[in-house]
Design an enzyme around this catalytic site. Structure first.
Site, short mmCIF file in Angstrom:
data_model
loop_
_atom_site.label_atom_id
_atom_site.label_comp_id
_atom_site.label_asym_id
_atom_site.label_seq_id
_atom_site.Cartn_x
_atom_site.Cartn_y
_atom_site.Cartn_z
N ASP A 112 0.82 -1.23 0.00
CA ASP A 112 0.00 0.00 0.00
C ASP A 112 0.85 1.27 0.00
OD1 ASP A 112 -2.17 -1.65 0.25
OD2 ASP A 112 -2.62 -1.09 2.33
N ARG A 157 3.04 12.53 -5.52
CA ARG A 157 3.33 13.35 -6.70
C ARG A 157 2.32 13.15 -7.83
NH1 ARG A 157 8.45 15.91 -6.71
NH2 ARG A 157 8.61 16.60 -4.56
N HIS A 207 -4.67 -3.03 0.09
CA HIS A 207 -5.93 -2.57 0.67
C HIS A 207 -6.51 -1.48 -0.23
CE1 HIS A 207 -8.03 -0.90 4.57
NE2 HIS A 207 -8.89 -1.09 3.58
N HIS A 228 -4.32 5.29 -1.18
CA HIS A 228 -3.06 4.72 -1.70
C HIS A 228 -3.33 3.84 -2.92
CE1 HIS A 228 -4.25 1.78 1.31
NE2 HIS A 228 -3.75 2.43 2.33
N GLU A 273 -7.43 -6.63 0.66
CA GLU A 273 -8.07 -6.15 1.90
C GLU A 273 -9.14 -5.16 1.50
OE1 GLU A 273 -5.25 -4.31 4.43
OE2 GLU A 273 -4.13 -6.14 4.75
N THR A 309 -4.88 4.42 9.85
CA THR A 309 -4.70 3.04 9.40
C THR A 309 -5.82 2.23 10.03
OG1 THR A 309 -3.15 1.17 9.30
CG2 THR A 309 -3.10 2.51 11.30
N THR A 310 -5.87 0.93 9.73
CA THR A 310 -6.96 0.10 10.26
C THR A 310 -6.76 -0.06 11.77
OG1 THR A 310 -6.82 -1.04 8.16
CG2 THR A 310 -8.23 -2.03 9.83
N HIS A 366 -0.29 -6.39 11.22
CA HIS A 366 -0.42 -4.97 11.54
C HIS A 366 0.65 -4.52 12.53
CE1 HIS A 366 -2.13 -1.00 11.84
NE2 HIS A 366 -2.91 -1.31 10.84
N GLY A 367 1.46 -3.57 12.06
CA GLY A 367 2.46 -2.95 12.93
C GLY A 367 3.70 -3.78 13.16
N GLY A 372 3.58 -4.65 6.02
CA GLY A 372 3.69 -3.63 4.99
C GLY A 372 4.50 -2.41 5.36
N HIS A 373 3.95 -1.57 6.24
CA HIS A 373 4.51 -0.24 6.47
C HIS A 373 5.99 -0.29 6.84
CE1 HIS A 373 5.29 3.44 8.87
NE2 HIS A 373 4.59 4.00 7.91
N1 PXP Z 1 -3.13 -6.85 7.80
C1 PXP Z 1 -4.21 -6.03 7.71
C2 PXP Z 1 -5.56 -6.64 7.76
C3 PXP Z 1 -4.05 -4.64 7.52
O1 PXP Z 1 -5.13 -3.84 7.43
C4 PXP Z 1 -2.74 -4.12 7.40
C5 PXP Z 1 -2.55 -2.66 7.14
O2 PXP Z 1 -3.08 -2.34 5.89
C6 PXP Z 1 -1.66 -5.00 7.51
C7 PXP Z 1 -1.88 -6.36 7.73
C8 PXP Z 1 -0.25 -4.53 7.40
O3 PXP Z 1 0.03 -3.67 8.45
P1 PXP Z 1 1.39 -2.84 8.45
O4 PXP Z 1 1.37 -2.00 7.23
O5 PXP Z 1 1.30 -2.07 9.72
O6 PXP Z 1 2.50 -3.83 8.44
#
Ligand code: PXP
Length: 257
Positions: free
Chosen positions: A17, A26, A51, A58, A81, A111-112, A205-206, A227-228
Site C-alpha cells: 500500500d 506526486r 488494501h 493509496h 483487503e 490506518t486500520t 499490523h504494525g 507492509g509499512h
Molecule cells: N493486515 C491487515 C488486515 C491490515 O489492514 C494491514 C494494514 O493495511 C496489515 C496487515 C499490514 O500492516 P502494516 O502496514 O502495519 O504492516
C-alpha cells in the site's frame, strides 16, 4: 488445522500500500506498486496484500487490476483487503482474488485501527463472505484476539481469521513490557482457539523486525501480512533486502532459534 500449521513454514504476504502512498504524493506513476510486488516475491514473499480503501488514498482500482494480472501470471496470490461494502464486493467479484481479507474502515482513521466487530455484525458479514466464497475467494476476517469475536468468526463460514497485532506491536515498541506480554498471551490464546474451531490463523499490523519473532513463533500462525515497516526499511536498505531479512527472522523464529 493446528497440526497442519504447527512447525510449517509461515507464509509472508507483503503489503505494498505505502509504495502507492509515495507514488500518490506526486500524482504520477512512480514508484509502481507492481514493480515493488515483483521485487518482494523475488526476495521471498509468498504473496502480495493490497488494501483498496474507499477513499483510494493509496492503492487505486488500476493497481488492483495490474497486481491481479501480474500475480496470476506468476501463480501467486493477491490478498485483497477491503471493507464490507457493496462497492468493494462488486470489485472483488470482478477480479476474483484468491484471498480477501475483510477489514473495518473509517474514513478519518490513519490506518486500520481495530478489528471487525464480527460478533455484532454476524448477520451481514456471513452472507457477504458467502458471496465472496461463491466468487472463488478465500475469506479472512481481520479481528482482535477476543474469544467472542473468534467464536463469531467461525460461525460466519470464513476459512481464515487474521489477528490484529497492532496493539501488541505498539506496546512492545514503546517498552510497556507487561502490557506487551499480556497482549502476546491473548494472541497465543486466540490463535489456539481459532485453530481449534477449524480456522486458519493469519496475523498482521504494525509488525517490524523486533516484534516479528514472537508472533511468527505462535504455532498456529500460518501467514503474516507486513507492509509499512518493510516499505519504510526499503528507503534505507532496499525492498529486496528488507523482505529477505524479514523472511530470515520469520524462519528463525519458527525454527525456535
Ligand atoms: N493486515 C491487515 C488486515 C491490515 O489492514 C494491514 C494494514 O493495511 C496489515 C496487515 C499490514 O500492516 P502494516 O502496514 O502495519 O504492516
Amino acid at each position: 488445522m493446528s497440526e497442519r500449521t504447527k512447525g510449517a513454514r509461515v507464509r509472508l504476504g507483503v503489503n505494498i500500500d505505502h509504495v502507492a502512498t509515495i507514488r500518490n504524493a506526486r500524482g504520477g506513476a512512480y514508484p509502481d506498486p507492481v514493480r515493488a510486488a515483483t521485487v518482494a516475491l523475488d526476495a521471498g514473499a509468498d504473496g502480495v496484500t493490497a488494501h483498496l480503501r474507499e477513499d483510494r488514498r493509496h492503492i487505486s482500482d488500476a493497481d488492483i487490476a495490474n497486481l491481479s494480472a501480474m500475480l496470476r501470471a506468476r501463480g501467486r496470490p493477491l490478498n485483497l483487503e477491503m471493507a464490507v461494502t457493496s462497492e468493494m464486493l462488486e470489485i472483488a467479484l470482478r477480479h476474483r482474488p484468491p484471498a480477501v481479507c475483510l477489514v473495518p474502515e473509517r474514513r478519518e482513521e490513519r490506518t486500520t485501527e481495530g478489528g471487525l466487530d464480527v460478533a455484532g455484525g454476524h448477520n451481514w458479514i456471513a452472507p457477504f463472505a458467502q458471496k465472496l466464497r461463491d466468487g472463488g475467494s478465500r475469506v479472512s476476517l481481520f479481528i482482535g484476539a477476543d474469544p467472542q469475536q473468534i467464536e463469531a468468526a467461525s460461525r460466519t463460514g470464513a476459512e481464515v481469521i487474521e489477528l490484529h497485532t497492532g496493539a501488541f506491536c505498539d506496546a512492545a515498541r514503546e517498552g510497556h513490557a507487561d502490557e506487551a506480554a499480556a497482549l502476546l498471551a491473548a494472541l497465543r490464546a486466540g490463535a489456539k482457539q481459532a485453530a481449534g474451531l477449524g480456522l486458519e490463523v493469519h496475523a498482521g499490523h504494525g509488525i517490524d523486525y523486533e516484534t516479528v519473532a514472537p508472533v511468527a513463533a505462535i504455532p498456529e500462525v500460518a501467514e503474516l501480512n507486513i507492509g509499512h515497516f518493510l516499505v519504510g526499511e526499503a528507503i534505507f536498505v532496499g525492498l529486496a533486502a528488507a523482505v529477505g531479512e524479514m523472511r530470515r527472522r520469520i524462519d528463525a523464529a519458527r525454527a525456535g532459534a
